[in-house]
Design a protein around this motif. Sequence first.
Motif, PDB file in Angstrom:
ATOM      1  N   THR A  55      27.118  34.082  26.802  1.00  0.00           N
ATOM      2  CA  THR A  55      27.660  34.755  27.971  1.00  0.00           C
ATOM      3  C   THR A  55      28.795  33.952  28.574  1.00  0.00           C
ATOM      4  OG1 THR A  55      25.934  33.738  29.324  1.00  0.00           O
ATOM      5  CG2 THR A  55      25.530  35.977  28.558  1.00  0.00           C
ATOM      6  N   SER A  56      28.686  32.614  28.507  1.00  0.00           N
ATOM      7  CA  SER A  56      29.755  31.769  29.013  1.00  0.00           C
ATOM      8  C   SER A  56      31.012  31.964  28.185  1.00  0.00           C
ATOM      9  CB  SER A  56      29.314  30.301  28.979  1.00  0.00           C
ATOM     10  OG  SER A  56      30.351  29.454  29.378  1.00  0.00           O
ATOM     11  N   ASP A  57      30.845  31.990  26.860  1.00  0.00           N
ATOM     12  CA  ASP A  57      31.989  32.208  25.982  1.00  0.00           C
ATOM     13  C   ASP A  57      32.598  33.577  26.209  1.00  0.00           C
ATOM     14  OD1 ASP A  57      31.641  29.718  24.921  1.00  0.00           O
ATOM     15  OD2 ASP A  57      30.519  30.402  23.170  1.00  0.00           O
ATOM     16  N   ASP A  58      31.751  34.584  26.408  1.00  0.00           N
ATOM     17  CA  ASP A  58      32.245  35.937  26.645  1.00  0.00           C
ATOM     18  C   ASP A  58      33.078  35.996  27.920  1.00  0.00           C
ATOM     19  OD1 ASP A  58      31.044  36.835  24.384  1.00  0.00           O
ATOM     20  OD2 ASP A  58      29.295  37.695  25.375  1.00  0.00           O
ATOM     21  N   LEU A  59      32.624  35.304  28.959  1.00  0.00           N
ATOM     22  CA  LEU A  59      33.347  35.311  30.224  1.00  0.00           C
ATOM     23  C   LEU A  59      34.685  34.603  30.081  1.00  0.00           C
ATOM     24  CD1 LEU A  59      33.381  36.085  33.183  1.00  0.00           C
ATOM     25  CD2 LEU A  59      32.250  33.928  33.711  1.00  0.00           C
ATOM     26  N   LYS A  60      34.705  33.498  29.332  1.00  0.00           N
ATOM     27  CA  LYS A  60      35.968  32.791  29.109  1.00  0.00           C
ATOM     28  C   LYS A  60      36.978  33.699  28.401  1.00  0.00           C
ATOM     29  CE  LYS A  60      34.330  28.006  28.890  1.00  0.00           C
ATOM     30  NZ  LYS A  60      34.188  26.812  28.024  1.00  0.00           N
ATOM     31  N   THR A  61      36.492  34.425  27.407  1.00  0.00           N
ATOM     32  CA  THR A  61      37.368  35.351  26.677  1.00  0.00           C
ATOM     33  C   THR A  61      37.884  36.437  27.598  1.00  0.00           C
ATOM     34  OG1 THR A  61      36.138  34.958  24.619  1.00  0.00           O
ATOM     35  CG2 THR A  61      37.496  36.940  24.714  1.00  0.00           C
ATOM     36  N   LYS A 158      29.064  26.220  38.266  1.00  0.00           N
ATOM     37  CA  LYS A 158      29.047  26.908  39.559  1.00  0.00           C
ATOM     38  C   LYS A 158      28.864  28.419  39.445  1.00  0.00           C
ATOM     39  CE  LYS A 158      31.733  23.514  42.168  1.00  0.00           C
ATOM     40  NZ  LYS A 158      32.930  23.293  43.028  1.00  0.00           N
ATOM     41  N   TYR A 159      28.725  28.916  38.229  1.00  0.00           N
ATOM     42  CA  TYR A 159      28.563  30.367  38.104  1.00  0.00           C
ATOM     43  C   TYR A 159      27.568  30.715  37.012  1.00  0.00           C
ATOM     44  CZ  TYR A 159      31.505  30.317  33.884  1.00  0.00           C
ATOM     45  OH  TYR A 159      32.017  30.095  32.629  1.00  0.00           O
ATOM     46  N   SER A 160      27.056  31.953  37.094  1.00  0.00           N
ATOM     47  CA  SER A 160      26.180  32.474  36.065  1.00  0.00           C
ATOM     48  C   SER A 160      26.477  33.965  35.894  1.00  0.00           C
ATOM     49  CB  SER A 160      24.705  32.274  36.436  1.00  0.00           C
ATOM     50  OG  SER A 160      24.417  32.893  37.685  1.00  0.00           O
ATOM     51  N   VAL A 161      26.452  34.426  34.660  1.00  0.00           N
ATOM     52  CA  VAL A 161      26.657  35.843  34.360  1.00  0.00           C
ATOM     53  C   VAL A 161      25.318  36.542  34.524  1.00  0.00           C
ATOM     54  CG1 VAL A 161      27.354  37.512  32.620  1.00  0.00           C
ATOM     55  CG2 VAL A 161      28.510  35.299  32.742  1.00  0.00           C
ATOM     56  N   ILE A 162      25.258  37.555  35.391  1.00  0.00           N
ATOM     57  CA  ILE A 162      23.976  38.186  35.691  1.00  0.00           C
ATOM     58  C   ILE A 162      23.862  39.610  35.149  1.00  0.00           C
ATOM     59  CG2 ILE A 162      23.552  36.758  37.712  1.00  0.00           C
ATOM     60  CD1 ILE A 162      24.546  38.977  39.475  1.00  0.00           C
ATOM     61  N   GLY A 163      24.904  40.103  34.500  1.00  0.00           N
ATOM     62  CA  GLY A 163      24.771  41.424  33.899  1.00  0.00           C
ATOM     63  C   GLY A 163      26.083  42.160  33.762  1.00  0.00           C
ATOM     64  N   ASP A 164      25.980  43.415  33.340  1.00  0.00           N
ATOM     65  CA  ASP A 164      27.133  44.305  33.190  1.00  0.00           C
ATOM     66  C   ASP A 164      26.911  45.537  34.059  1.00  0.00           C
ATOM     67  OD1 ASP A 164      28.777  43.117  30.796  1.00  0.00           O
ATOM     68  OD2 ASP A 164      26.682  43.035  30.168  1.00  0.00           O
ATOM     69  N   GLU A 165      27.999  46.023  34.660  1.00  0.00           N
ATOM     70  CA  GLU A 165      27.875  47.146  35.586  1.00  0.00           C
ATOM     71  C   GLU A 165      29.210  47.869  35.710  1.00  0.00           C
ATOM     72  OE1 GLU A 165      26.923  47.598  40.357  1.00  0.00           O
ATOM     73  OE2 GLU A 165      25.917  46.002  39.223  1.00  0.00           O
ATOM     74  N   GLY A 169      33.997  53.409  38.123  1.00  0.00           N
ATOM     75  CA  GLY A 169      34.259  53.941  36.801  1.00  0.00           C
ATOM     76  C   GLY A 169      34.823  52.933  35.822  1.00  0.00           C
ATOM     77  N   GLU A 170      34.865  51.649  36.229  1.00  0.00           N
ATOM     78  CA  GLU A 170      35.445  50.611  35.376  1.00  0.00           C
ATOM     79  C   GLU A 170      34.360  49.628  34.927  1.00  0.00           C
ATOM     80  OE1 GLU A 170      39.289  47.582  35.449  1.00  0.00           O
ATOM     81  OE2 GLU A 170      39.052  49.156  36.941  1.00  0.00           O
ATOM     82  N   PRO A 171      34.197  49.426  33.612  1.00  0.00           N
ATOM     83  CA  PRO A 171      33.194  48.472  33.109  1.00  0.00           C
ATOM     84  C   PRO A 171      33.497  47.061  33.596  1.00  0.00           C
ATOM     85  CG  PRO A 171      33.965  49.914  31.345  1.00  0.00           C
ATOM     86  CD  PRO A 171      34.894  50.121  32.509  1.00  0.00           C
ATOM     87  N   CYS A 172      32.482  46.376  34.115  1.00  0.00           N
ATOM     88  CA  CYS A 172      32.663  45.028  34.658  1.00  0.00           C
ATOM     89  C   CYS A 172      31.547  44.101  34.197  1.00  0.00           C
ATOM     90  CB  CYS A 172      32.660  45.047  36.187  1.00  0.00           C
ATOM     91  SG  CYS A 172      33.972  46.006  36.944  1.00  0.00           S
ATOM     92  N   LYS A 173      31.849  42.826  34.179  1.00  0.00           N
ATOM     93  CA  LYS A 173      30.844  41.792  34.010  1.00  0.00           C
ATOM     94  C   LYS A 173      30.570  41.217  35.389  1.00  0.00           C
ATOM     95  CE  LYS A 173      30.686  39.596  30.210  1.00  0.00           C
ATOM     96  NZ  LYS A 173      29.346  40.041  29.737  1.00  0.00           N
ATOM     97  N   VAL A 174      29.301  41.196  35.788  1.00  0.00           N
ATOM     98  CA  VAL A 174      28.936  40.743  37.124  1.00  0.00           C
ATOM     99  C   VAL A 174      28.588  39.260  37.077  1.00  0.00           C
ATOM    100  CG1 VAL A 174      27.474  41.159  39.133  1.00  0.00           C
ATOM    101  CG2 VAL A 174      28.037  43.051  37.583  1.00  0.00           C
ATOM    102  N   VAL A 175      29.207  38.502  37.979  1.00  0.00           N
ATOM    103  CA  VAL A 175      29.055  37.046  37.992  1.00  0.00           C
ATOM    104  C   VAL A 175      28.626  36.586  39.380  1.00  0.00           C
ATOM    105  CG1 VAL A 175      30.275  34.848  37.720  1.00  0.00           C
ATOM    106  CG2 VAL A 175      30.821  36.769  36.210  1.00  0.00           C
ATOM    107  N   LEU A 186      30.809  38.566  42.023  1.00  0.00           N
ATOM    108  CA  LEU A 186      32.091  39.103  41.586  1.00  0.00           C
ATOM    109  C   LEU A 186      31.900  40.118  40.467  1.00  0.00           C
ATOM    110  CD1 LEU A 186      32.310  35.736  41.967  1.00  0.00           C
ATOM    111  CD2 LEU A 186      34.718  36.245  41.636  1.00  0.00           C
ATOM    112  N   TRP A 187      32.690  41.193  40.537  1.00  0.00           N
ATOM    113  CA  TRP A 187      32.744  42.182  39.468  1.00  0.00           C
ATOM    114  C   TRP A 187      34.052  41.950  38.712  1.00  0.00           C
ATOM    115  CZ3 TRP A 187      30.031  42.783  43.789  1.00  0.00           C
ATOM    116  CH2 TRP A 187      28.819  43.488  43.747  1.00  0.00           C
ATOM    117  N   ILE A 188      33.953  41.393  37.495  1.00  0.00           N
ATOM    118  CA  ILE A 188      35.136  41.087  36.694  1.00  0.00           C
ATOM    119  C   ILE A 188      35.443  42.263  35.774  1.00  0.00           C
ATOM    120  CG2 ILE A 188      36.228  39.437  35.155  1.00  0.00           C
ATOM    121  CD1 ILE A 188      35.329  38.161  37.731  1.00  0.00           C
ATOM    122  N   SER A 189      36.590  42.864  35.953  1.00  0.00           N
ATOM    123  CA  SER A 189      36.996  43.995  35.119  1.00  0.00           C
ATOM    124  C   SER A 189      37.139  43.564  33.666  1.00  0.00           C
ATOM    125  CB  SER A 189      38.321  44.571  35.629  1.00  0.00           C
ATOM    126  OG  SER A 189      38.893  45.437  34.660  1.00  0.00           O
TER     127      SER A 189
END
Length: 247
Positions: A55-61, A158-165, A169-175, A186-189
């Motif tokens: 999940t960390s690698d996915d967020l970096k990408t 300082k962060y953790s990925v807690i899911g997808d949402e 109408g825009e897919p986001c990774k929730v951090v 945070l909702w990362i588009s």
Amino acid sequence: MKNMKGEFALKKVFSVLLGTVLAATLISGCGGGQQTPSSTQTSSASHQEAQAPSTSDDLKTLLAKAKDIKTISYTMVMTGDGKELAKSKMWMKGQKVKMEMSDGAMKGTFYVDSAKKVAYTYIPEQNTAMKMDMAQFENKKSKTPLDYGEQLEADETKYSVIGDEDLRGEPCKVVEAKDKDAVSKLWISKKLGMPIRVESKNNGTLNTIDFIDFETADIPDSQFELPAGVQIVDMNDLMKGMPKAEN
């Protein structure tokens, strides 16, 4: 008398602009006790630990998508417990920033040129701009969508990925991000690699910043220039002529 009234009105609008900039900083930097929706807590603790590297690698990408952005414009909407507090339009290009805001019938535009270390508050109704030393605002500027990504990458602890949402109408990774005693969500588009919403809870109030209407097309340099014929008032000169406050 007319000039004194004009200066008073100008200062009033400037206070509104500066107050909103400070509010944005407080909202983005404060919080605590934010509860995560149950829909994003489907994984067990052990499963989350096992998935942490990927999940960390996915967020970096995901965040890397925003690194090539040279210019950006967007609308920023700040709310407190669902009530709109402020709304502004932002343009950014290199070290130049422009922010349009309004306070009822009064409108103002904030110009910043970090390279020249100068900032202006322009009041169209009075065709006047207040020139200020950039040093006054270097530690008080609001965060931009790009700033959040840089901070997340700077310290993975300082962060953790807690899911997808999906949001609007825009897919986001929730951090969930932690900074000292503050916790933000945070909702990362997944399309932009930038947050489109930041939430925090401060003194029982749920504060939210929504970033909408993103554009990454090139912005003309003229967008960051004061209109021709504007009367400029240097705040440093104005403050020199004011009496000092007594203790």
